[in-house]
Structures are given as C-alpha cells and as structure tokens.
Design an enzyme around this catalytic site. Structure first.
Site, short mmCIF file in Angstrom:
data_model
loop_
_atom_site.label_atom_id
_atom_site.label_comp_id
_atom_site.label_asym_id
_atom_site.label_seq_id
_atom_site.Cartn_x
_atom_site.Cartn_y
_atom_site.Cartn_z
N HIS A 192 -32.62 -20.33 96.59
CA HIS A 192 -33.99 -19.87 96.36
C HIS A 192 -34.03 -18.75 95.33
O HIS A 192 -34.87 -18.76 94.41
CB HIS A 192 -34.61 -19.39 97.68
CG HIS A 192 -35.01 -20.52 98.57
ND1 HIS A 192 -35.65 -20.33 99.77
CD2 HIS A 192 -34.85 -21.86 98.44
CE1 HIS A 192 -35.89 -21.51 100.34
NE2 HIS A 192 -35.39 -22.45 99.55
N HIS A 286 -30.79 -14.57 103.43
CA HIS A 286 -29.47 -14.50 102.82
C HIS A 286 -28.93 -13.07 102.81
O HIS A 286 -29.67 -12.10 103.03
CB HIS A 286 -29.48 -15.07 101.39
CG HIS A 286 -29.81 -16.53 101.33
ND1 HIS A 286 -28.89 -17.51 101.55
CD2 HIS A 286 -31.00 -17.16 101.09
CE1 HIS A 286 -29.46 -18.70 101.43
NE2 HIS A 286 -30.75 -18.51 101.17
#
Length: 383
Positions: A192, A286
């Site tokens: 992303h 993340h």
C-alpha cells in the site's frame, strides 16, 4: 483714435501659436490593425481558471521536498506509531470504504485518469503525430510493468521469509496457510505504501503537461496573425509548424482542452486521497521497516525513470510536454522585444501598440516647419 491692431506675433518675431488649433478637425488620425487580443473572459471561465490555479498549487509542490517528507514520515511517524499506538479511527479498519474501493485498486484509478490525460495532451502538442504519441504512452506502460513486478516481488519475499502460525507439513506456503484459515507471519513489505507513493509521483509527473497549457491559445492566435500579415520575422514557438500542423493544433486544442482541464482536476482530487490514505497506512498498518523499504523502492523507480531514463533524448520515450513545439516554459520567459523608435509623420499622434494616443492630441507639439504666417497671423500648415 483707434489704431490698427497688430498681431501678437509677427513674421519677424519668434514663431509661436496665437491659438491652439482643433487638431481633430484638421488632421485625420491614422489607425492600423494590431495583433488580435484574447476575448473577454466570462464569470464561469474566471472561476474555472481559479480552480485550475488552486489545483496547480496542490499538485506542483516541489517534488523533491515532497519525496523527503514522504521518506521522513515513513521513518519517524511509523516509528512513533510502533512505539506509541495512535487512537483507533475509521481509517484504522481495513474494511473502510477508501481502503476497499480506492487503495486496493489504486493503480487502476491511476491509469483511469492518467491514460486519457496523456493521450489527449500528447495528441494536441504532437499535432496528431502517432509515433510521438506512442512514445508518451510508453511511460505509462513502463510504470505499469514496474508496479506489477515489484508487487509480485514483495509477495515473493513475504512467502519465503515467513511461516504459518499453525504447525504442519502442509502449511509451509502462504496460500495453503490462508486456505486453512490460519495467518501467515512474514516480512510483509507494504504494498500500500509503495503503490500510494509511486502513483502520486507518476500522476505529478504526467500532469506537468498542463503547465503553460493556457498559453498555447495565445501562441496559435499570434502565429495565425503573423502568417496572415506576411511577416516572416516570427519569434513564436509555432513558427516551425507547417500550415497543416498549425490548423490541426488549433482544432485539437479547442476540442481537447475542456476534457484535459476536467481530468487535471480529478487528478488533483486523487492525489489528495492518496496522500490521506498514505497517512492512514503510516499510522495504522505495517511496521516501520516494511513501510520505509517500500517507500524507498517507489522513490527509486521514480528517480530511475522520470529523472533519468525518460530524459535521455530519442531513447524509447520522452518527458511530458515534449512535442512539435515548446510551450511548458512560457511562464518563465520574459518577452524582451526590441523597441523600435519611429518618427511620427506630420500631424500624426504618438502611438502605443499601433494605436494613436488620442489623449495627447491637445498637447501635441509642432515643428516650425509645420507653421505658416499669413496676414500677420501664425497658423498650422495642414497642406
């Protein structure tokens, strides 16, 4: 006893006017045509120009500065988010509408706007030259291939550097682990963060074709005037175009400009969404290392292509805005036209841009040769 009145100025005295003649009655002012000017702008057009100006301010921020902000945010803010978790919001959930319908299809949205934008702009400033148009489309093809290969590489790395949270010989791959309902624990480089940064940089670079776009209309109008007047001393950037290319440019510019403006506004909104979603990714998803590595990869690809490869002349592709003529640097140029000093003919007013300065007709100065003395009176010689 009344004496004969003498003139105020005789022929022997210095020649001065006894009265100020009505110059407008005795002289026919010469007016010649000048370069055509732009038509008056309507209120909707002024509002559109203001919107486009605001979009340019948002999109064309210093790209190097923006890249530095991206990398610093990926490092510092992500590190803080790992140590001090931020409060949960709507964007912290993976099933939020922006993540589901925008981020997961980010490259599709990017191509949806960039492909027609590049097609329309390149068709215009290349005057319909298909070979040059293909060179501009190659940039998006290279960007798409880069996106696909790196996303696959990230998935490959996660598959070989990781393990399933359940033990078993049949759960040694990510796909089989997910099929059984377990979670794969690996080094998941943030796809992303990569796609959001890379898409933004690609959109910014491709949108640069609109810089100086409004000036093309003035260039076309001036070049048509120069060619119709038979003046061969043209400094216009369109002087090298043939009559056919100039006509094609005029038709394509008038036809494509409304769509180009609309696409540019949509690109601006998409860049804003990508920046907001990148901030959401930095805060909630993340680890710092996974996001920082993906950001470095995105910036590296951008540097390699748009700052090195595409700048090499005649090497498969070219930069946005490079066509049959130059227009993108017009806003940085200062016109340094040489001033021609011409003497006015007798009785003619001084001129500015070819038009007589009628406001000076009552203050015009005449030479001694323009005056004549008759019957003791000094008058203006209009013959």
């Amino acid at each position: 006893m009344a004496t004969k009145r003498k003139p105020l100025y005789s022929s022997n005295s210095s020649t001065k006017l006894n009265f100020r003649p009505n110059v407008s009655d005795s002289i026919k002012w010469e007016t010649k045509g000048t370069k055509p000017v732009q038509e008056p702008s309507s209120i909707p057009k002024v509002l559109l120009i203001m919107i486009l100006h605001g979009c340019r301010k948002i999109v064309f921020v210093n790209t190097n500065l923006k890249v530095c902000i991206y990398l610093l945010s990926l490092f510092i803010i992500s590190l803080l988010a790992d140590v001090l978790p931020f409060p949960k919001t709507y964007f912290s959930h993976k099933d939020n509408i922006f993540n589901q319908y925008f981020v997961k299809m980010a490259w599709g949205w990017t191509l949806l706007l960039s492909v027609p934008f590049v097609m329309l702009t390149s068709t215009t400033y290349c005057c319909g030259n298909k070979d040059r148009i293909v060179k501009h489309m190659i940039r998006l093809a290279v960007a798409t291939i880069s996106w696909f290969l790196w996303v696959k590489f990230f998935s490959f790395v996660e598959g070989i550097i990781g393990r399933c949270n359940a033990k078993g010989d049949l759960l040694k791959t990510k796909s089989t682990c997910a099929e059984k309902g377990y979670h794969w624990q690996g080094f998941d480089i943030s796809g992303h963060a990569f796609i959001l940064i890379y898409s933004t940089l690609v959109l910014i670079e491709e949108a640069r074709a609109i810089i100086g776009w409004e000036g093309i209309n003035d260039m076309i109008r001036n070049e048509e005037y120069i060619r119709s007047s038979g003046n061969n001393e043209s400094s216009n950037n369109l002087k090298k175009l043939s009559d056919k290319d100039l006509k094609t440019l005029k038709v394509l510019y008038e036809k494509n400009t409304p769509y180009i403006r609309f696409l540019f506004i949509m690109i601006t909104f998409l860049i804003i969404i990508w920046d907001c979603m990148l901030l959401s990714t930095i805060l909630y998803f993340h680890s710092m290392v996974e996001k920082f590595i993906s950001g470095c990869v995105a910036v590296s690809i951008w540097l390699l292509t748009y700052r090195f490869w595409f700048t090499i002349p005649k090497y498969f592709s070219c930069m946005p805005g490079e066509g049959l003529f130059k227009y993108g640097d017009l806003r940085y140029l200062k016109e340094t036209s040489s001033k021609k000093t011409t003497t006015n003919n007798k009785g003619q007013l001084p001129k500015f841009m070819g038009m007589p300065l009628l406001g000076l007709r009552n203050e015009i100065q005449f030479d001694k040769s323009d005056l004549k003395t008759e019957n003791g009176f000094t008058t203006l010689n209009t013959s």
